[in-house]
Enzyme design. Structure first.
Site, PDB file in Angstrom:
ATOM      1  N   HIS A  90       1.427  -1.114  -0.199  1.00  0.00           N
ATOM      2  CA  HIS A  90      -0.285  -0.158   0.321  1.00  0.00           C
ATOM      3  C   HIS A  90       0.848   1.080   0.056  1.00  0.00           C
ATOM      4  O   HIS A  90       2.297   1.248   1.081  1.00  0.00           O
ATOM      5  CB  HIS A  90      -0.866  -0.214   1.191  1.00  0.00           C
ATOM      6  CG  HIS A  90      -2.173   1.545   1.441  1.00  0.00           C
ATOM      7  ND1 HIS A  90      -2.200   2.394   1.146  1.00  0.00           N
ATOM      8  CD2 HIS A  90      -3.196   0.803   0.449  1.00  0.00           C
ATOM      9  CE1 HIS A  90      -3.084   3.247   1.184  1.00  0.00           C
ATOM     10  NE2 HIS A  90      -4.107   1.287   0.956  1.00  0.00           N
ATOM     11  N   ASP A 141      -8.193  -5.189  -0.007  1.00  0.00           N
ATOM     12  CA  ASP A 141      -8.556  -5.803  -0.837  1.00  0.00           C
ATOM     13  C   ASP A 141      -8.163  -7.394  -0.943  1.00  0.00           C
ATOM     14  O   ASP A 141      -8.529  -8.159  -1.732  1.00  0.00           O
ATOM     15  CB  ASP A 141      -7.766  -5.522  -2.837  1.00  0.00           C
ATOM     16  CG  ASP A 141      -8.664  -4.639  -2.976  1.00  0.00           C
ATOM     17  OD1 ASP A 141      -7.660  -3.219  -2.972  1.00  0.00           O
ATOM     18  OD2 ASP A 141      -9.597  -4.330  -2.546  1.00  0.00           O
TER      19      ASP A 141
HETATM   20  C1  SDX Z   1      -6.415  -0.296  -2.997  1.00  0.00           C
HETATM   21  O1  SDX Z   1      -4.182   4.905  -2.617  1.00  0.00           O
HETATM   22  C2  SDX Z   1      -5.596   3.713  -1.791  1.00  0.00           C
HETATM   23  O2  SDX Z   1      -5.679   4.191  -0.335  1.00  0.00           O
HETATM   24  C3  SDX Z   1      -5.899   2.569  -2.068  1.00  0.00           C
HETATM   25  C4  SDX Z   1      -7.155   1.878  -1.441  1.00  0.00           C
HETATM   26  C5  SDX Z   1      -8.246   2.371  -1.280  1.00  0.00           C
HETATM   27  O3  SDX Z   1      -9.006   2.215   0.235  1.00  0.00           O
HETATM   28  O4  SDX Z   1      -8.858   3.614  -2.157  1.00  0.00           O
HETATM   29  O5  SDX Z   1      -6.414   1.626  -0.073  1.00  0.00           O
HETATM   30  C6  SDX Z   1      -7.916   0.523  -2.654  1.00  0.00           C
HETATM   31  O6  SDX Z   1      -6.485   0.088  -4.078  1.00  0.00           O
HETATM   32  C7  SDX Z   1      -5.770  -0.859  -1.949  1.00  0.00           C
HETATM   33  C8  SDX Z   1      -3.920  -1.711  -3.019  1.00  0.00           C
HETATM   34  C9  SDX Z   1      -4.694  -2.606  -3.793  1.00  0.00           C
HETATM   35  N1  SDX Z   1      -3.642  -2.587  -4.780  1.00  0.00           N
HETATM   36  C10 SDX Z   1      -2.842  -4.024  -5.314  1.00  0.00           C
HETATM   37  O7  SDX Z   1      -2.829  -4.819  -3.648  1.00  0.00           O
HETATM   38  C11 SDX Z   1      -1.627  -4.104  -6.120  1.00  0.00           C
HETATM   39  C12 SDX Z   1      -0.683  -5.284  -5.727  1.00  0.00           C
HETATM   40  N2  SDX Z   1      -0.148  -3.911  -4.737  1.00  0.00           N
HETATM   41  C13 SDX Z   1       1.199  -2.541  -5.241  1.00  0.00           C
HETATM   42  O8  SDX Z   1       1.006  -3.135  -6.777  1.00  0.00           O
HETATM   43  C14 SDX Z   1       1.566  -1.768  -4.434  1.00  0.00           C
HETATM   44  O9  SDX Z   1       2.034  -2.157  -3.390  1.00  0.00           O
HETATM   45  C15 SDX Z   1       0.848  -1.045  -4.248  1.00  0.00           C
HETATM   46  C16 SDX Z   1       0.191  -0.295  -6.006  1.00  0.00           C
HETATM   47  C17 SDX Z   1      -1.034  -0.666  -3.758  1.00  0.00           C
HETATM   48  C18 SDX Z   1       1.602   0.839  -3.671  1.00  0.00           C
HETATM   49  O10 SDX Z   1       2.161   0.876  -5.253  1.00  0.00           O
HETATM   50  P1  SDX Z   1       3.098   1.959  -4.272  1.00  0.00           P
HETATM   51  O11 SDX Z   1       3.844   2.601  -3.411  1.00  0.00           O
HETATM   52  O12 SDX Z   1       3.496   2.396  -5.989  1.00  0.00           O
HETATM   53  O13 SDX Z   1       4.788   0.964  -4.094  1.00  0.00           O
HETATM   54  P2  SDX Z   1       5.663   0.384  -5.266  1.00  0.00           P
HETATM   55  O14 SDX Z   1       5.558  -0.231  -6.739  1.00  0.00           O
HETATM   56  O15 SDX Z   1       6.594   1.126  -5.718  1.00  0.00           O
HETATM   57  O16 SDX Z   1       6.439  -0.680  -4.323  1.00  0.00           O
HETATM   58  C19 SDX Z   1       7.701  -0.271  -3.933  1.00  0.00           C
HETATM   59  C20 SDX Z   1       8.054  -2.093  -3.411  1.00  0.00           C
HETATM   60  C21 SDX Z   1       8.638  -1.896  -5.175  1.00  0.00           C
HETATM   61  O17 SDX Z   1       9.936  -2.391  -4.665  1.00  0.00           O
HETATM   62  P3  SDX Z   1      11.433  -2.350  -5.103  1.00  0.00           P
HETATM   63  O18 SDX Z   1      11.512  -1.598  -6.311  1.00  0.00           O
HETATM   64  O19 SDX Z   1      11.902  -1.091  -3.757  1.00  0.00           O
HETATM   65  O20 SDX Z   1      12.642  -3.293  -4.427  1.00  0.00           O
HETATM   66  O21 SDX Z   1       7.177  -2.582  -2.608  1.00  0.00           O
HETATM   67  C22 SDX Z   1       7.277  -3.391  -4.848  1.00  0.00           C
HETATM   68  C23 SDX Z   1       7.981  -2.959  -5.349  1.00  0.00           C
HETATM   69  O22 SDX Z   1       7.896  -3.792  -6.539  1.00  0.00           O
HETATM   70  N3  SDX Z   1       6.204  -4.399  -4.025  1.00  0.00           N
HETATM   71  C24 SDX Z   1       5.306  -5.320  -4.875  1.00  0.00           C
HETATM   72  C25 SDX Z   1       3.801  -5.593  -4.391  1.00  0.00           C
HETATM   73  N4  SDX Z   1       3.980  -4.183  -3.575  1.00  0.00           N
HETATM   74  C26 SDX Z   1       5.049  -3.144  -4.019  1.00  0.00           C
HETATM   75  N5  SDX Z   1       6.146  -6.371  -4.775  1.00  0.00           N
HETATM   76  C27 SDX Z   1       5.362  -7.711  -4.791  1.00  0.00           C
HETATM   77  N6  SDX Z   1       3.907  -7.588  -4.766  1.00  0.00           N
HETATM   78  C28 SDX Z   1       3.716  -5.913  -4.124  1.00  0.00           C
HETATM   79  N7  SDX Z   1       1.702  -7.033  -4.120  1.00  0.00           N
END
Ligand code: SDX
Length: 417
Positions: free
Chosen positions: A301, A358
């Site tokens: 998140h 989710d």
């Molecule tokens: C919602 O914003 C809100 O409030 C949203 C929400 C709401 O109520 O409106 O809470 C609802 O959208 C919840 C999120 C649902 N999405 C998912 O579950 C999809 C999977 N999660 C990710 O794609 C990610 O965690 C996000 C999109 C939720 C957040 O993305 P960020 O903040 O841009 O974080 P990032 O992609 O920069 O990740 C940071 C690191 C990265 O690794 P490095 O580059 O530092 O090595 O964490 C890793 C990412 O690769 N990472 C994950 C991961 N989520 C982040 N690695 C594996 N699996 C994951 N799910």
């Protein structure tokens, strides 16, 4: 703390500091470009506040979520969804009389214009319900004269009530079943279950367990401050586009798998793991592999760097609801094992990746008999009061301006054709 100092190109600038009611600190850069000719750059807006807001407070470090100051843990067990919608939109809990009047209006405005049924015959049976919902919500503006479009308070009622009807009708369309019309003696959530699952041939018994689970799911999704879809609603509304057009834009932003579309992806992921023999370690390793597009959907998140309080509540509710319904879902065990393994793994621990809202919500939707491709529609129905509250707060701001961010150009310099 009232100012921040910035050194730029040998000059020192003093910028005002804004401190919120919970002690959050922001450097106010509204004069930055005028004074320094420089702008800030923050792709994804991870460090930028787009507005001040009095609706929802989140502390991502502590896993705190409050709607108008009330903790989500108390609201989730004590309130009805329409009570929470009223609180988010109008700022205070409704009195008994105010809530009765609000519910009466929602009941009165639950039908859609009969001509709107023609839309459904135009969609293919395979149409995704989010495509139908966003198209129909935008089209609602066509059914009210220009003057009525500006009747915001009435349109808020229309939208909250009719989006529910449109969602249920899109499910009936996908099932090839006749539309079931709303009944005036049913509550907001009972009516949705009725429109979704009743059939003309027999009386449909509304399960109190399902009604309570739906009420909880809608409340937990009701608002989440400046998330992607809510910021979209504020952005579109800032051009003075009408409420229906602004909310339709929010529905489309929510659809993405990184946002509200994740709940559908979580169930597809858990099903894939089940069908692949439940090899959790294999999928945790895939999620960590940068060369593998697989992500642990429902994990991570932008704000929560601790447990998402909504995920905690939903995890407990999944156990209770399945037990009360006498159901067992192998995907719940897979989800719990996946969570356990991930939270012991250095990759997730150091990136502070926890289950988000989710991760468990789909288990409950499945138990209720809601099809996977309707999960994000359910998220949208829950988020409606939040979107509406933020749209209304933005439009009522006397100092409100159209959203128009800057950029840093990195393309070709001057050249001649
Ligand atoms: C919602 O914003 C809100 O409030 C949203 C929400 C709401 O109520 O409106 O809470 C609802 O959208 C919840 C999120 C649902 N999405 C998912 O579950 C999809 C999977 N999660 C990710 O794609 C990610 O965690 C996000 C999109 C939720 C957040 O993305 P960020 O903040 O841009 O974080 P990032 O992609 O920069 O990740 C940071 C690191 C990265 O690794 P490095 O580059 O530092 O090595 O964490 C890793 C990412 O690769 N990472 C994950 C991961 N989520 C982040 N690695 C594996 N699996 C994951 N799910």
């Amino acid at each position: 703390m009232t100012t921040a100092k910035l050194m730029l190109d040998g000059r020192e600038y003093e910028l005002p500091v804004v401190v919120g009611s919970e002690g959050e600190v922001a450097v106010d850069i509204r004069r930055l470009r005028a004074e320094t000719h420089a702008v800030t750059l923050d792709s994804g807006f991870a460090n930028s506040g787009s507005c001040t807001s009095a609706i929802t407070f989140i502390d991502g470090e502590k896993g705190i979520l409050r709607y108008r100051g009330y903790p989500i843990e108390e609201i989730a067990t004590e309130a009805s969804f329409t009570e929470v919608a009223y609180l988010l939109i109008y700022g205070e809990r409704p009195s008994a009389e105010q809530l009765d009047e609000f519910n009466r209006k929602l009941t009165y405005h639950s039908l859609i214009h009969e001509d709107m049924k023609n839309f459904f015959s135009g969609f293919p049976a395979t149409a995704h319900p989010m495509a139908i919902l966003s198209a129909m919500v935008a089209s609602l503006s066509s059914y009210y004269p220009r003057s009525a479009i500006d009747n915001v308070e009435l349109n808020i009622i229309r939208l909250l009530s009719k989006a529910r009807t449109i969602a249920a009708f899109s499910y009936k369309k996908s099932m090839g079943q006749p539309f079931m019309y709303p009944q005036n003696d049913l509550t907001y959530t009972e009516n949705f279950l009725h429109m979704m699952f009743a059939v003309p041939a027999e009386n449909y018994h509304i399960s109190p367990v399902m009604e309570r689970a739906l009420n909880l799911l809608l409340i937990l999704h009701a608002d989440h401050e400046q998330n992607c879809s809510t910021s979209t609603v504020r952005m579109v509304g800032s051009s003075e586009a009408n409420l229906f057009a602004s909310i339709s834009a929010g529905i489309n932003a929510l659809w993405g798998p990184l946002h509200g579309g994740a709940n559908q992806k979580v169930i597809e992921m858990l099903t894939r793991i089940r069908d692949d023999g439940g090899d959790y370690d294999k999928y945790v390793e895939k999620a960590k592999d940068k060369d593998d597009e697989f992500r642990l959907m429902g994990f991570g998140h932008r704000v929560y760097k601790n447990f998402d309080p909504r995920a905690k509540i939903l995890k407990a509710a999944a156990d209770e609801v399945l037990a009360e319904m006498g159901k067992n879902d192998p995907l719940l065990d897979i989800a719990k094992n996946l969570e356990r393994i991930a939270l012991e793994d250095e990759y997730f621990v150091e990136r502070r990746l926890y289950p988000n809202v989710d991760f468990y919500s789909g288990i409950l939707y499945r138990a209720m008999g809601i099809p996977t491709n309707m999960f994000t529609v359910m998220f949208a129905l829950g988020r409606l009061p939040g979107w509406i509250a933020h749209w209304r707060e933005m439009r009522n701001d006397p100092k409100g301006r159209i959203y128009r961010p800057r950029q840093i150009y990195t393309g070709s310099t001057l050249r001649h054709w």
